[in-house]
Design an enzyme around this catalytic site. Structure first.
Site, mmCIF file in Angstrom:
data_model
loop_
_atom_site.group_PDB
_atom_site.id
_atom_site.type_symbol
_atom_site.label_atom_id
_atom_site.label_comp_id
_atom_site.label_asym_id
_atom_site.label_seq_id
_atom_site.Cartn_x
_atom_site.Cartn_y
_atom_site.Cartn_z
ATOM 1 N N CYS A 1 96.013 2.109 63.856
ATOM 2 C CA CYS A 1 96.473 3.503 63.850
ATOM 3 C C CYS A 1 95.431 4.445 63.277
ATOM 4 O O CYS A 1 95.704 5.618 63.069
ATOM 5 C CB CYS A 1 97.787 3.643 63.086
ATOM 6 S SG CYS A 1 97.661 3.263 61.326
ATOM 7 N N HIS B 1 87.388 15.364 58.528
ATOM 8 C CA HIS B 1 88.423 16.235 59.091
ATOM 9 C C HIS B 1 87.929 16.918 60.370
ATOM 10 O O HIS B 1 88.679 17.082 61.327
ATOM 11 C CB HIS B 1 88.832 17.305 58.072
ATOM 12 C CG HIS B 1 89.657 16.785 56.940
ATOM 13 N ND1 HIS B 1 90.690 15.893 57.127
ATOM 14 C CD2 HIS B 1 89.599 17.021 55.607
ATOM 15 C CE1 HIS B 1 91.239 15.621 55.958
ATOM 16 N NE2 HIS B 1 90.606 16.287 55.025
#
Length: 586
Positions: free
Chosen positions: A517, A210
């Site tokens: 992606c 993250h």
């Protein structure tokens, strides 16, 4: 002068400082500044004073009064995360919304209550509960293990509230600085000011963590997994190269300033790039945005993108306890689709814009209360994504109905893809449901089996989209939050690139589009190699589009093919980066 490079071990210089560190580059760019260390612990004196004040507790009344104190502190921490989520968008908002839910989790609260009733003091009860959940998350591995960082951050913030201290977090430098941290909670990363934190170096984490993802969103040069970074003394000048992973300690001032000035000039040139995506010999490359909701879609639509390559629908529902109705979902999806409605042809390619909607990728680290199965032993390899439809087919049917209604309402070209597809039969059934609603159907290539069967997948679907984050994790059998394995979770790993090349070649043979992606699409250097393999579109955080587009505009199809060959032939990620840099001229 000491140079910290991308290696596999840490050594020390004669003065005790670091001489060599492991570093995985995740956000390109050069930055120079004094080191600022993030030490995000609650003041020990305040903790000790609190423990002393509560030492003579009444065993009868204490458990309930302490639990009330815990609930108030946890609620305040959760509110703080929710407020931060409201001030940002994209992955940062996703992470903070999920962390707010974890801070107010009933299971954690019940564990604290149990420990209090067993006679433990509140701080001890909280720590034991956190350790219990951290152990469960680590045992689950995969994306669940990534939540341990969030969990420990929550503990520190709750403790701070209880002892009357400000919540810990990353410092706010008064001058442009390089932030060093053992690790940063996502909330800290999302709150960084890129005008004062010019680069980020962490000891823990991998290229798909993250922290790395949010750093990309902010455009901050970033190197992760740099073991030993906290041994650098505060105030030491550092030159961080987010392209190669090299960090220079006490660099030659004149040379460092020249390099940073050259990089700044190059970045200013990027700001003028307006698309559309195209190589210098005219080959078109679709550059698309990853979005989470209507707000992020409208922001992305103002930039040089030709649509959305990944609309993460589950991010709209992380805080929902009940499934929204078809009408509610239609309104939400319309907010994204209308941002990319068709314009007049010839408007810089904008007339060909489309939106790729991913059906719910709920599960693992993105629990959606009304969809996710509780109590799985290994959620990352469990019932997530398309697999949720096995036991609850109506969930997907209603979502597809809403997507089709939104497409009809807005007139936007809409493609739909499913996550976590492993077999051709799954792809066929999903495509049939999507085609029955008049939309184009595709699947995510995240499971290695999907890459190996890409040619057969394309017999039943219209397109493929490679999710490099999960594909890398599953192909390399490496938890992306395991610092010791950060080198394995690098999308430059030759095995991962081979799977991408297999998938891209299947697209070429079938005459159908194959996009990327995952976070790999945001790497300008790797983007060239991906196009050389036959990838037709790249979808990324909007902040990364100009850098990727400008880099592609500087190379030819032949350059990209040679870059692909060099990357695929490399023995490891570092060798791959170096080989492609040599092919493309630095």
């Amino acid at each position: 002068m000491i140079v910290i490079t991308e290696t596999t071990s840490a050594t020390s210089s004669p003065d005790g400082g670091p001489a060599a560190l492991t570093g995985t580059p995740v956000v390109p760019g050069l930055a120079l500044g004094p080191a600022v260390l993030a030490r995000t612990e609650v003041a020990p004196a305040a903790v000790e004073a609190y423990a002393t004040a509560t030492a003579d507790r009444d065993p009868e009344s204490y458990p309930e009064s302490a639990l009330a104190d815990y609930e108030a502190a946890a609620a305040a921490v959760a509110t703080g995360f929710t407020e931060r989520a409201g001030r940002t968008s994209g992955h940062a908002a996703e992470v903070m919304t999920a962390t707010a839910g974890l801070a107010s989790d009933r299971g954690l609260r019940n564990a604290v209550r149990k420990n209090l009733r067993a006679g433990e003091a509140l701080l001890d009860a909280l720590h034991a509960a956190v350790e219990q959940f951290a152990s469960l998350f680590n045992q689950a591995g995969g994306l669940m293990a990534e939540r341990v960082t969030d969990l420990r951050d929550i503990e520190k913030r709750i403790v701070a509230r209880l002892v009357g201290e400000p919540e810990p977090g990353a410092p706010n430098p008064s001058e442009p600085s390089v932030l060093l941290a053992e690790d940063l909670a996502p909330a800290d990363t999302a709150g960084l000011d890129p005008t004062t934190v010019v680069a980020l170096v962490t000891e823990r984490g991998g290229p798909t963590s993250h922290t790395a993802i949010i750093a990309r969103q902010l455009g901050i040069p970033c190197v992760v997994g740099a073991v030993g970074a906290m041994a650098v003394a505060g105030g030491t000048m550092l030159l961080v190269d987010g392209t190669t992973g090299a960090v220079t300690v006490d660099p030659d001032p004149e040379e460092a300033r020249r390099r940073v000035a050259d990089d700044a000039e190059a970045r200013e040139a990027l700001a003028t790039w307006e698309g559309p995506g195209r190589l210098n010999d005219g080959l078109a490359v679709k550059l698309l945005a990853n979005v989470a909701d209507g707000e992020s879609a409208r922001a992305a639509a103002g930039g040089p993108v030709e649509g959305v390559g990944l609309f993460r629908t589950e991010l709209c529902f992380l805080n929902r306890s009940e499934e929204p109705t078809v009408d509610e979902q239609t309104d939400i999806y319309s907010g994204v689709l209308e941002a990319f409605g068709r314009t007049e042809p010839g408007d810089g390619g904008a007339g060909d814009r489309y939106v790729v909607v991913r059906t719910l990728d709920a599960g693992s680290d993105k629990p959606v209360a009304y969809a996710t199965l509780p109590g799985e032993e290994n959620p990352a390899l469990g019932v997530r994504g398309l697999r949720l439809a096995l036991g609850n087919p109506g969930l997907m049917e209603r979502q597809l109905d809403a997507v089709a209604a939104a497409a009809e309402r807005t007139g936007t070209e809409t493609w739909v893809m499913a996550p976590m597809v492993a077999t051709v039969a799954e792809a066929r059934d999903f495509a049939s449901a999507v085609h029955g609603r008049g939309l184009r159907a595709g699947v995510m290539v995240e499971v290695p089996s999907a890459a190996l069967l890409a040619h057969r997948m394309l017999e039943v679907v219209d397109f493929l989209s490679i999710g490099t984050n999960d594909l890398t994790q599953y192909a390399m059998a490496a938890d992306r939050m395991a610092t010791d394995l950060a080198h394995l979770t690098d999308p430059w790993q030759p095995a991962v690139l081979q799977l991408i090349a297999i998938t891209a070649e299947a697209g070429i043979q079938a005459g159908k589009p194959v996009g990327v992606c995952g976070e790999a699409a945001a790497d300008p250097l790797l983007a060239c190699a991906l196009i050389g393999m036959g990838i037709t579109s790249l979808s990324m955080a909007p902040a990364a589009v100009r850098a990727v587009g400008a880099r592609l505009a500087s190379v030819s199809s032949q350059d990209c093919e040679e870059a692909a060959e060099a990357a695929l032939a490399a023995s490891d990620p570092a060798a791959g980066r170096a080989a492609v840099l040599e092919v493309l001229g630095g």
